[in-house]
Design a protein around this motif. Structure first.
Motif, PDB file in Angstrom:
ATOM      1  N   THR A   1       0.819  -1.210   0.000  1.00 51.10           N
ATOM      2  CA  THR A   1       0.000   0.000   0.000  1.00 51.10           C
ATOM      3  C   THR A   1       0.857   1.266   0.000  1.00 51.10           C
ATOM      4  O   THR A   1       0.324   2.371   0.129  1.00 51.10           O
TER       5      THR A   1
ATOM      6  N   MET B   1      -6.157  -4.766  -5.567  1.00 51.60           N
ATOM      7  CA  MET B   1      -5.341  -4.010  -4.630  1.00 51.60           C
ATOM      8  C   MET B   1      -5.201  -2.578  -5.139  1.00 51.60           C
ATOM      9  O   MET B   1      -5.432  -2.302  -6.322  1.00 51.60           O
ATOM     10  N   PRO B   2      -4.819  -1.641  -4.294  1.00 56.15           N
ATOM     11  CA  PRO B   2      -4.728  -0.233  -4.688  1.00 56.15           C
ATOM     12  C   PRO B   2      -3.521   0.061  -5.577  1.00 56.15           C
ATOM     13  O   PRO B   2      -2.634  -0.774  -5.765  1.00 56.15           O
TER      14      PRO B   2
ATOM     15  N   PRO C   1      -0.355   2.061  -5.353  1.00 54.60           N
ATOM     16  CA  PRO C   1       0.458   2.762  -4.353  1.00 54.60           C
ATOM     17  C   PRO C   1       1.411   3.755  -5.022  1.00 54.60           C
ATOM     18  O   PRO C   1       2.605   3.486  -5.200  1.00 54.60           O
TER      19      PRO C   1
ATOM     20  N   LYS D   1       0.404   5.840   3.049  1.00 51.72           N
ATOM     21  CA  LYS D   1      -0.311   4.564   3.166  1.00 51.72           C
ATOM     22  C   LYS D   1      -1.817   4.747   3.194  1.00 51.72           C
ATOM     23  O   LYS D   1      -2.555   4.042   2.499  1.00 51.72           O
TER      24      LYS D   1
ATOM     25  N   ASN E   1      -3.197   5.854  -0.202  1.00 52.68           N
ATOM     26  CA  ASN E   1      -3.078   4.824  -1.234  1.00 52.68           C
ATOM     27  C   ASN E   1      -4.064   3.678  -1.051  1.00 52.68           C
ATOM     28  O   ASN E   1      -4.479   3.054  -2.031  1.00 52.68           O
ATOM     29  N   ASP E   2      -4.427   3.381   0.178  1.00 49.18           N
ATOM     30  CA  ASP E   2      -5.190   2.165   0.479  1.00 49.18           C
ATOM     31  C   ASP E   2      -6.661   2.343   0.118  1.00 49.18           C
ATOM     32  O   ASP E   2      -7.550   2.215   0.961  1.00 49.18           O
TER      33      ASP E   2
ATOM     34  N   TYR F   1     -13.992  -3.056   0.177  1.00 46.64           N
ATOM     35  CA  TYR F   1     -13.434  -1.705   0.218  1.00 46.64           C
ATOM     36  C   TYR F   1     -14.543  -0.660   0.357  1.00 46.64           C
ATOM     37  O   TYR F   1     -14.408   0.321   1.103  1.00 46.64           O
TER      38      TYR F   1
END
Length: 448
Positions: free
Chosen positions: A190, A314-315, A317, A322, A325-326, A395
């Motif tokens: 992340t 997933m993000p 990054p 952090k 980005n998450d 999410y």
């Protein structure tokens, strides 16, 4: 940040107990388009097999509904849903054509060339305004009141609602969980530092880390550039400022950071400038690469690859923040509009109502088409939306999504933005010039 909180509240209202259009990505295929608009065909002439007004066994009039849409991932599933509906309603039949990379140009050509579809995809907001003169006002349809606010606001013009929301969708990196495990990656990165460490582990294990379709402008222009817009403090204010001159892409810190990240991303791709969507999908589906840009719209394609492929979202990054980005990116990414001049528009309205209000139609949307519906009264089928949809729903439920703002682009900007990304990753311009390219593209295309 205020805009993000408002987006989350809208997304989570009603329908988001579970938490899928296109966007879609590059060139797709479907049934051949009819030579004439299906609704305008003479009796006895085919649109695929039969056209509107064709006599069925000499007695019952059969109308053909020509659907032109850009979610190539649901092409076969949509054809099956239409077949199922025709079996219950033999007075109608369907021709489904699916295309992505050249969709918007081809749609204009179809309208000017006398091949206008009866149903076609629009992406809301600016695109809806562009096509409003060709669209049927659907405000009086029974499903309109059930739309989540996020879906309705993007397709409403002067009080009129001009499209059926296809789905709630979201994107980030798709990653292969088994390849991550083989490389010893135990935690989804992340931050940029964690991302580089994960890529190093993949390469050390002999695994190609990333593939991206930089050969095509579509994903870059719509999804990658959206990362920079969504991460502005107030994305809607930023977009409005681009129109009135109070904000700019030029030297914007978020877009400079994004440019640096794109240069890192492309440095870890194999033959990126020769990779299109089909190649990207093939490489990921065949487990030849660990990561690629994707969303829950990819689930049907991954399912076809077989049970051995286990993928998650997933993000991106792009830096070492952090918390920032998450997040994934989510929104209603497409609508089906009805050509107001279609001779089959009443039959299409009945089809839309069946899809969105009946148990059979809702099952087709959530199970066969694997959608996260943009309606309050029914939810996605967790067994059908797969791992990608489940990740997105998670999410969303945690409030960890940014918005998707490509429907606010001026007409043509997605391509201009995608081409700016292509120049950047090909090494033809640097990050600062990239931001100037984006600004020039917006200024040349904006109408306000």
């Amino acid at each position: 940040m205020k805009e993000r909180k408002r987006l989350l509240a809208l997304l989570l209202s009603g329908v988001m107990a579970l938490g899928m259009f296109g966007c879609g990505v590059t060139t797709g295929s479907g049934d051949a388009a009819p030579e004439k608009t299906p609704a305008a065909q003479d009796s006895g002439e085919a649109a695929g097999d039969k056209g509107a007004g064709t006599a069925d066994a000499g007695t019952t009039e059969k109308k053909t509904i020509y659907i032109y849409q850009l979610k190539i991932q649901i092409d076969e599933a949509l054809k099956n849903v239409c077949k199922q509906y025709s079996e219950m309603h033999p007075e109608v039949e369907f021709v489904v054509e699916s295309e992505a990379d050249n969709y918007f140009t081809s749609l204009k050509t179809k309208f000017t060339g006398g091949q206008a579809p009866d149903v076609f995809t629009i992406v809301g907001n600016a695109d809806a305004k562009l096509w409003q003169s060709h669209l049927e006002d659907l405000s009086d349809q029974p499903w309109v009141a059930d739309m989540i606010d996020l879906a309705k606001q993007d397709i409403t013009i002067d009080g009129g609602v001009y499209g059926l929301p296809v789905s709630v969708e979201g994107y980030g990196y798709m990653y292969n969980k088994k390849l991550f495990e083989q490389a010893g990656i135990t935690q989804v990165p992340t931050t940029l530092t964690e991302m580089k460490a994960a890529v190093d582990k993949l390469e050390a294990a002999g695994i190609s880390p990333i593939t991206q379709p930089y050969m095509d402008w579509y994903q870059a222009g719509n999804f990658m550039v959206n990362v920079g817009i969504a991460r502005q403090e107030d994305p809607m204010a930023f977009l409005q400022g681009l129109n009135d001159g109070s904000t700019t892409f030029v030297d914007n810190p978020v877009f400079l950071t994004l440019a640096d990240y794109l240069l890192y991303d492309v440095s870890k791709c194999t033959n990126p400038m020769n990779t299109d969507f089909n190649t990207q999908t093939s490489l990921f589906s065949n487990q030849e690469v660990a990561m690629t840009l994707g969303g829950n719209w990819n689930q049907p394609t991954l399912d076809e690859a077989g049970p051995d492929l286990s993928a998650s979202l997933m993000p991106f990054p792009i830096d070492d923040d952090k918390e920032a980005n998450d997040m994934l990116f989510a929104g209603v990414t497409g609508y089906w509009g009805i050509n107001k001049d279609s001779e089959a528009k009443e039959e299409i309205k009945e089809f839309f109502t069946w899809l969105s209000t009946t148990p059979e139609g809702q099952k087709c949307m959530t199970t066969d088409l694997q959608m996260i519906p943009a309606f309050r009264s029914f939810e996605a089928d967790p067994d059908s939306i797969g791992e990608l949809g489940t990740d997105l729903s998670s999410y969303i439920n945690q409030g960890k999504v940014y918005g998707m703002y490509h429907s606010y682009y001026p007409d043509g900007f997605a391509q201009a933005a995608g081409e700016a990304v292509q120049k950047l990753v090909a090494g033809n311009i640097d990050g600062a010039a990239f931001t100037r390219e984006l600004q020039n593209g917006w200024d040349n295309l904006k109408t306000e």
